[in-house]
Structure formats: C-alpha cells, structure tokens
Design an enzyme around this catalytic site. Structure first.
Site, PDB file in Angstrom:
ATOM      1  N   HIS A 411       6.294  24.993  -3.513  1.00  0.00           N
ATOM      2  CA  HIS A 411       7.010  25.556  -2.489  1.00  0.00           C
ATOM      3  C   HIS A 411       6.386  25.551  -1.050  1.00  0.00           C
ATOM      4  CE1 HIS A 411      11.025  26.089  -1.301  1.00  0.00           C
ATOM      5  NE2 HIS A 411      11.456  26.797  -2.235  1.00  0.00           N
ATOM      6  N   ASP A 415       9.856  21.623   0.357  1.00  0.00           N
ATOM      7  CA  ASP A 415      11.109  22.280   0.580  1.00  0.00           C
ATOM      8  C   ASP A 415      11.811  21.884  -0.602  1.00  0.00           C
ATOM      9  OD1 ASP A 415      10.204  23.356   2.915  1.00  0.00           O
ATOM     10  OD2 ASP A 415      11.242  21.771   4.172  1.00  0.00           O
TER      11      ASP A 415
END
Ligand SMILES: Cc1cc2nc3c(=O)[nH]c(=O)nc-3n(C[C@H](O)[C@H](O)[C@H](O)COP(=O)(O)OP(=O)(O)OC[C@H]3O[C@@H](n4cnc5c(N)ncnc54)[C@H](O)[C@@H]3O)c2cc1C
Lengths: 439, 464
Positions: A411, A415
């Site tokens: 992450h 995204d």
C-alpha cells in the site's frame, strides 16, 4: 598419517556464509575422495560439499543449523601421508557468524603427541568445550535420509508390526544392510519416543509426546522471508470473483486439440497471459521497492515468480520474460521452473529476480486467501479454486464456473484504486478469453 | 422375501471373496457370502486350477508319446492313446474336491453361504436371486465386491459353437483337429501349447508383433523356440476378421493381405474384463480407475464401507493378488491396521518352458530411473537341469548398483514356477545380492541357478 582439514569452499557469487543443513558423515566414518560430506545451503540453493581427499573423519566442525563462513573448517580427516594441517598446529580460526560453539577448535587429536602439551593459556578459553559427536550416534528417532518416494526397506513382519504399533516406517532409521529396518530398529525408534499413534484406526486415544523441530534450512529461509515481508510491507488484499466458464471451455478445447502434441494447459498460463497484458497499463505493479533507498524500480519485462510447494517448503522460482511467451511456452516454462525448484536442482539465478508473483494452491485453493507479497515486490496474485455455482442470468438460474483471485499489494506504492483496476482488467481478459489473444 | 442382516456381505466366491470371508469368519465377524456359480470362482473352477490340470495331462501324454518314439533314457512304451472325456472327468474331480473344500472351510469359519446372483440395491442392501427358491434381501454394514472378471469377447467372433472362451477350452467334449488360438497372452499360449501336446494342430493369431507382450523379449525367446519346435504356427501382427465353418478363421496381416486358417475350433483368449456391470454396481457411482473399480491401499472404494478386491480392482489380474487383498480387507474390517502394499507380486506363465517374473525387469528398472546391474545364469550350466533334460532357459536377477538391493527376478525354464517363492521372499525381505549368494542352496537343484545368478551379478559365478 596426517591430518587434513576441509574448509567450506568458495561457492561463488559473492557468498560469504552458508547454513549447514545435513551431515553425510559422522566421526569414525571412512570417506572416499569426492564422496559428499555435507549439504550446505546458500540463499536458496542447496550445495553438496565433496571431500577432496580420502580419509577417516576425526571430527565435525559445526552442527546442523549453524551458519558458517566460507573458508572456515568443516571437517577434520585423518589421511594417508602428510595432510594439510600439522598435528600440533593451532586450530584454524573458525569464522562462525553465529554463537554456536566452535567445536572444532577443541578437538583432541587422536593421539596426543608431546608437542600437543601446549601451555594451558593457549587452550581455548571458557566456555567449556562442546562435546564431540560420538561416532556411535544414537539412532533412536534420528531422521533418515531416503530419496523422495523411496519405500523404506523392511521385511513383511517388520512392516506389519510397525502398522500395529502405529509407526510410520518412513521415519525409522534402518541399521541393516542397504538401510533395512529390523525389529530392533523399530523398538529403538519407539523407545526414543518415535511418533507412536494410538492402536488401530480409532482416533480417540490420548496422545502424548512432543517433537521439537529446529527451523533450519529452507524452512528458516522461508520463515525469515515471510517475517520480513509482513514486517516491512503494509499489505492490503483484494478479492474478486471471476467467471471462468468460457476460459475453461477454451482450455478444454485447446487441450483436446493440442494436448497430445503441445502439452496440456492448466489455468496458470492463461492467468500469466492476462497478468502480462494488464500490467502494460499498471507499470507501478510490476515493480520492486527498495524501501531503504526509497526507490521503486518498474520493469518492462515481466519476470513471473511462481510460488511452488516443494518437499522442503515454499520456493518461488522465476519464469523470465513471461510477456514474450505464448500459452504453451508459458506452460512449459512454469512446469520447468517448478520442477527445478522441486528437485532442488534450480540454478541460483532461477530463484531470484522476479518482479511479480503468481501463487496457486491448486485444488486446495479455498474461496479466498491473503497471499504474502514476495519482498521486495509490490504485488502478488493468488488463485483460488474453481467451483461450479448457480448464478442468476436474466432471471434464470444457470451453472457457471467461478474462481476467486485473491491479491495483495504494497500500500505504500500501490493505491487501492489502481490495484482494483488492475484486477478488473485481468478479470475482463479472463472472462472474455478471446481478448487474451488480441494485440 | 426373506431378510438377513450381517456385518459383512461378500459378493463373489472366487479367491478374493472366499479368502476374505474365511478370514472375516475367523476374526468373529458375522459374514455372508453370495456366489452365483460355484465356490472358488474363476480360479478354482474355470481358471488356474483346471488349466494347470489340463496342462499336466497334456504334458504326461506328450511324454508318453515321446517315449513311444524312442527315449534317450532307454524307456520304451507302447503307442499311447488319450480318452479326453476321462481327462476332463479327472480335472472335474479336482475342481469338485477343491470347490467342496472351500465350502467346508467357509462353514468351519462360520460364514453363511447364499447361492444365487446378487443385485445391489444400495451400499448396504443386496438382493439375492437364487436359481430356485425364494429371493433373499441381505442388509450389511460392510459390502465387499469380489465379482472378478470375465473373458473379453470379440464382436466378429462371438462365443458359441466352435468359438470358445477359456472356459469352453477347459472342458472339451472332443479334441479339435485344428485349433486356432486368438491372442498370445499367457492364457492363450498355456492352453494352445496344451492342445498341441494333446495332438491338435494349433495356430496362434496375435495382433502384437510378439508373444506374451507383457514380458521382455529375452525371457520369451525360449518359449518362442519351444512353440516353433512343437509345430505351433504363429501369426504375429495379424488381426482376425471373422470365422465360418467352411473356411475357418479369416485373418488380416499387418501388410493388409487376408488369408484363412482352417479350424474346427477357435479359442478366443484376448484378455479379461472386470465384472462391474449387470448387478447394480453402477448405482453406487463408485470412482473408477479406467475400467476397474478404484481402491486405496486398504481396498476401500470411494463409498464408505464398500470395499473391492481381486480382478475387479486392476492388474495384475491374478488369484494370489485377490487372496492377499481379501485377507487385508477382513482384517481392516476387524479393526486391525493393515495395508495391501506388497513389494512385488509374482506372475507365472505356465507355458512349457514356464516363465516367472517378480519385481522389476532390467528395462523396467531403467525406466524407473534406477541404476541397476543384472545377470543371468543359464540352466545349460546347471547339473539338475541336465538330469531333467531341461537345460533351456535361465534365471536372471536385477539389483541396484549402489547397494545391491535386489529389485527383480525373472526366470524361464522347466519347473521355474516353483522358484517364484524364493524370488518373492527375497524381495519382500529386502535381500541383497550378497544375501542370496551367501545362502547355501541344495545341490543338485534348479534353485542353484538362483544363487549363481546372484554370484554372477557380483562378478564371481562359480559354475560358468
Ligand atoms: C484360464 C485361466 C487361467 C488362469 N490362470 C491363473 C494362474 O495360473 N494364476 C493366477 O494367479 N491367476 C490365474 N488366472 C486368473 C485368476 O483366475 C483370477 O485372477 C482370479 O480368479 C480372480 O479372483 P477374484 O476373486 O477377483 O474373482 P473370480 O475368481 O472371477 O471370482 C468372482 C466370483 O464372483 C461371482 N460373481 C460375480 N458376480 C456375482 C454376483 N452378482 N452375484 C453372485 N456372484 C457373483 C462369480 O460367479 C465368480 O465365482 C487365470 C484365469 C483364467 C481364466
């Protein structure tokens, strides 16, 4: 008679240390030139260390599980002629990167010569010397090396008794010729707490005993890598359902048409193809993240890691340039790298350099999973099982073949939206498989 | 309809079924055995035993003829003759005694035998229709399928009249003048050779390019020689097209030319198929392994408490495999830990000379990736063989090069069937070449060739 020290050879590729995974000799054994004395493990490949000379093993320098430096002393042999060590020479400095006792430094030479009477100060300081492994190693529940798939050798009466005792012969050391297991071996195994199951098939008897298993070798590498991946990468997972009815029909048709000549296709090469195509629009996902340097490297080529279950544990051999392979070449490539990993014969560079990983639990695939990213990559796509389910289509219940993809992403650099779009792109390709072939 | 309940129900009274039932009875398991024909199954009534009886009779007759023609041993007899009806009665006497014996053993073990054809209603219920009398419904906890196998029929040569299966060939009312055997597997050759010795002209048609396709060529060569010497005509690489009494058997060769073999009897011995249909087994929807019922190492099928053994479950379709499986199943049902995991299953071909194969041949060992040595010892160098006028053939051993573990034995020669015991024992016991070489073998016996083969593999045979 002389003394010969065998040192951990330079295995190349800048490797400075190795882990000792198996001894093939014990003190007292006579080894021939070229006979393998131990297996050591580098980052991922296991390497046999042969003996450069013939002789009798005096002492072993390390224990299984130790990490030892290249150049450190592995074994001392008594050899014909002069050997490469003076009998009274100070023990070679042993470089051990871990705290395991440096046992070879404390070996008493076979016959103490006067010269050996060195001043006590010269002797190794505390801690007390680790005991040398005796040449009559207790066998009890010592795990025995048998080639994969090889049946343990035992007479029918011994096999029957093992069944009655609930013992798995696979784990019993055979002291007889060619490793044959005798009734005495069975008794020794049972006495040493060999896993005895309850009598008969009933599963309700109390079970006792504990087994301590050191996490060494490949297993330790896996543990370290997994820990590293989970500690360093903030994972998030995304699961999507894919209708593979048409894909399966296509696959069956291709196998029927070409299976005999070009090899059977599994679902994996189709997934690889879909992945390669989808990655063109998501270069940030085919990447490696060096978080210390703060650099993400995106790759034009797709070097596909193929998570592979081996006897030793999970390995990830790499199929290079998957983007340049058609379905069959991809299938053959996957089979070949997986086989390389399973047989332990994979070259070192076949086990590194992947840019994204595909993992499949095959028939065990469950409905969803949370795959762990293969550090330093940033994404992994996991394949779950194909199941036939009723689906409503235009008000009608129809049977469709459905399969989940469970994927994890880093992450920090991917995204959520891009991750989802990437999987949706794969889904579109897989649900309309003709698109896989449109350029 | 009468109702019986039992713990174990066995369908089929062949070597698989009757052994399972006897062993279960011994272990105190209430057991019912259903058999539609005779106790003993294929093996005792129309297979192993009657075929070996006929082979023995044929051998004796040939020997008498041989002696009538002037024997080197100095024996002279009058020209012999054969009463085939008496031969068949004698054979039936043996079958009758053995089948009766199986009945007595089952009684002694407390097994209830129900005569009639079983029809499966579900995994726990079976209906038995006797030829005469009332139908019985048997309910059981465990159902054991041991229905065996039946000869394969060729569509262009349906059984009937002069076209017979092995069953018909074992009970001839008369001897054919010209017999054509279709199929050069062990059943076809065993019976074909016996008929030749009984005086028939025999021709064998085989689609493959060689006889006994399951065995390696070195091993079958002495059989081939014997066939040629005895005047059996072989048509290899040929397929049969049909039969009519006028022309005989129509045959097409590999080069596609057709010819006819005159015959007044045709034995079709092209293999056997497991009996999986016709008695309701389909309704259980068991997992199959090809045409066989799939079973695990304990002979469990895919359905709980339904078991299968014997010819029904795959190759080798041999009586001793069925028996061993029967014993395993009975003991597993009795709660013992058992598995059917032999290291080797011997196979014997009762041609003249006989052929024995146990474990791996050199070719099979190579194919399995084993680095092996093999060595053969010829009977020509064996004293006992000379005294028996049986110097054809050899014993061969296959062992791993690294540790000399024996992985296979093969032999071809007169009487070598009996060596199968030593072969199989040595493999089950995990013997090495040194073990056999170091065992004293009685002199003079054919068994000395076993020891010598092991010695030869070690590089120091004494008698060659
Ligand atoms: C000519 C010939 C020679 C052979 N020679 C040898 C040899 O030398 N050595 C060797 O090992 N093997 C030999 N065999 C093979 C051997 O006979 C079989 O492998 C063996 O008989 C298999 O045993 P089984 O118990 O599985 O089945 P079978 O012996 O076939 O027995 C099955 C029984 O089940 C009965 N049955 C079937 N269905 C039902 C039903 N629905 N209800 C009631 N009863 C039913 C049948 O009537 C039969 O009696 C030979 C076979 C033949 C034909």
């Amino acid at each position: 008679m002389g003394i010969y020290a065998i040192r951990v050879p330079d295995i190349g590729e800048g490797i400075a240390e190795v882990e000792l995974v198996t001894w093939h000799v014990q003190p007292g054994d006579v080894v021939a030139e070229d006979q393998s004395i131990a297996d050591v493990m580098t980052d991922k490949a296991t390497v046999e260390i042969p003996s450069p000379v013939s002789g009798k093993v005096l002492a072993l320098g390390s224990s299984v599980g130790d990490t030892i430096a290249v150049g450190s002393e592995l074994v001392r042999l008594e050899v014909e002629g002069t050997g490469n060590l003076k009998e009274n020479s100070a023990p070679a400095p042993v470089h051990q990167t871990q705290t395991a006792p440096v046992s070879i430094a404390k070996i008493e030479p076979p016959a103490a010569t006067p010269a050996r009477a060195a001043p006590p100060a010269e002797r190794a300081p505390a801690p007390a010397p680790a005991p040398l492994r005796a040449s009559t190693a207790p066998r009890g529940n010592a795990i025995v090396a048998r080639a994969a798939g090889e049946r343990p050798l035992a007479s029918p009466a011994v096999r029957q008794r093992a069944l009655d005792m609930g013992l798995e012969l696979r784990y019993v050391h055979g002291s007889g010729p060619a490793g044959r297991i005798s009734h005495d071996d069975l008794d020794a195994h049972a006495a040493a707490g060999g896993q005895v199951q309850s009598q008969g098939p009933a599963g309700y008897a109390e079970r006792h005993g504990e087994e301590v298993i050191s996490v060494i070798g490949l297993r330790r590498k896996i543990a370290q890598k997994m820990q590293e991946s989970k500690r360093r990468i903030p994972h998030f997972s995304y699961v999507e359902e894919i209708d593979v009815t048409e894909l399966e029909a296509l696959r069956a048709r291709l196998n029927q048409l070409h299976g005999a000549t070009r090899g059977k296709l599994t679902v994996l090469p189709f997934l690889a193809r879909a992945m390669v195509l989808a990655l063109r629009d998501f270069p940030q996902i085919n990447a490696r993240y060096d978080d210390e340097a703060g650099v993400v490297t995106r790759y034009a080529g797709v070097h596909l890691g193929v998570a592979t279950q081996t006897d030793g544990g999970l390995m990830v051999p790499v199929l290079r340039h998957a983007e340049a392979l058609d379905l069959w070449a991809c299938a053959a490539g996957i089979a070949s790298v997986a086989e390389g990993a399973r047989s332990g014969k994979a070259a070192r560079d076949a086990l590194s350099g992947s840019t994204i990983t595909l993992t499949s639990l095959g028939a065990l695939g469950g409905i969803a999973s949370t795959p762990v990213i293969n550090h330093p990559e940033v994404a992994i796509v996991g394949v779950n099982r194909i199941v036939e389910r009723p689906v409503l289509r235009g008000g009608q219940v129809v049977g469709r073949l459905l399969m989940n993809l469970s994927s994890s992403f880093d992450h920090r650099v991917v995204d959520g939206m891009h991750a989802a779009q990437f999987i949706q792109a794969m889904r579109a390709l897989l649900e309309t498989p003709a698109l896989l072939f449109v350029e | 309809m009468k109702d019986i309940s039992t713990k174990l129900l066995v369908i089929g009274g062949g070597p698989g079924g009757y052994v399972a039932a006897i062993r279960a009875g011994q272990l105190g398991i209430p057991t019912v055995l259903v058999e539609g024909e005779r106790l003993g199954g294929t093996c005792l009534t129309i297979g192993c035993i009657p075929s070996k009886a006929l082979i023995h009779a044929a051998h004796e007759f040939e020997r008498a003829q041989h002696q009538a023609g002037g024997s080197p041993l100095g024996i002279r007899v009058q020209s012999p003759s054969l009463d085939i009806a008496q031969t068949v009665r004698w054979k039936e006497g043996i079958v009758h005694r053995l089948s009766g014996g199986v009945g007595a053993l089952l009684r002694k073990a407390g097994v209830q035998v129900v005569k009639g054809w079983a029809h499966i209603e579900d995994g726990k219920t079976v209906r038995v229709e006797p030829a005469d009398g009332e139908a019985v419904r048997v309910r059981c906890e465990h159902l054991l399928l041991a229905t065996g196998s039946a000869p394969v029929e060729l569509p262009m040569l349906p059984f009937g009249g002069p076209v017979v299966s092995s069953t018909g060939a074992l009970s001839p009312e008369t001897l054919p003048r010209r017999l054509v055997v279709v199929g050069a597997g062990y059943i076809g050759l065993e019976l074909g050779m016996a008929y030749r010795k009984l005086g028939a002209d025999v021709a064998v048609v085989e689609a493959a390019q060689r006889i006994l396709p399951g065995y390696d060529e070195e091993l079958t060569q002495p059989v081939l020689d014997a066939l040629e010497r005895s005047g059996v005509v072989l048509h290899l690489g040929c397929s049969v097209q049909g039969y009519d009494a006028q022309h005989g058997v129509r045959v097409r060769s590999a080069r596609a030319d057709e010819f006819a073999l005159p015959a007044d009897r045709v034995l079709v011995a092209v293999g056997r198929k497991p009996c999986t249909t016709g008695f309701g087994m389909e309704s259980l929807q068991l997992d199959m392994a090809g045409r066989f019922v799939a079973v695990d190492a304990q002979c469990r099928t895919s359905m709980r408490n339904v078991w299968a053994i014997g010819d029904l479950t795959g190759d080798p379709m041999l009586a001793h495999r069925a028996m061993a499986q029967g014993e395993v199943v009975a003991e597993v049902i009795a709660g013992k830990a058992r598995r059917f995991e032999p290291m080797a299953i011997p196979a014997v071909c009762f041609t003249d000379p006989e052929v024995v194969v146990v474990g791996r041949t050199p070719g099979e060992a190579r194919a399995a990736g084993l680095d092996c040595i093999d060595a053969a010892f010829p009977f020509a160098a064996n004293g006992r063989a000379m005294t028996l006028e049986a110097t054809k053939g050899f014993v061969r051993v296959v062992a791993r090069r690294d540790n000399h573990l024996i992985v296979g034995w093969q032999a071809v020669g007169q009487g070598v069937a009996e060596l199968s015991a030593a072969f199989t024992l040595s493999i089950e016991m995990g013997a090495r070449l040194e073990d056999v070489a170091g065992t004293i073998h009685a002199h003079p016996t054919l068994g000395e060739a076993v020891q010598e083969a092991a010695l030869r593999a070690l590089g120091h045979a004494i008698h060659i």
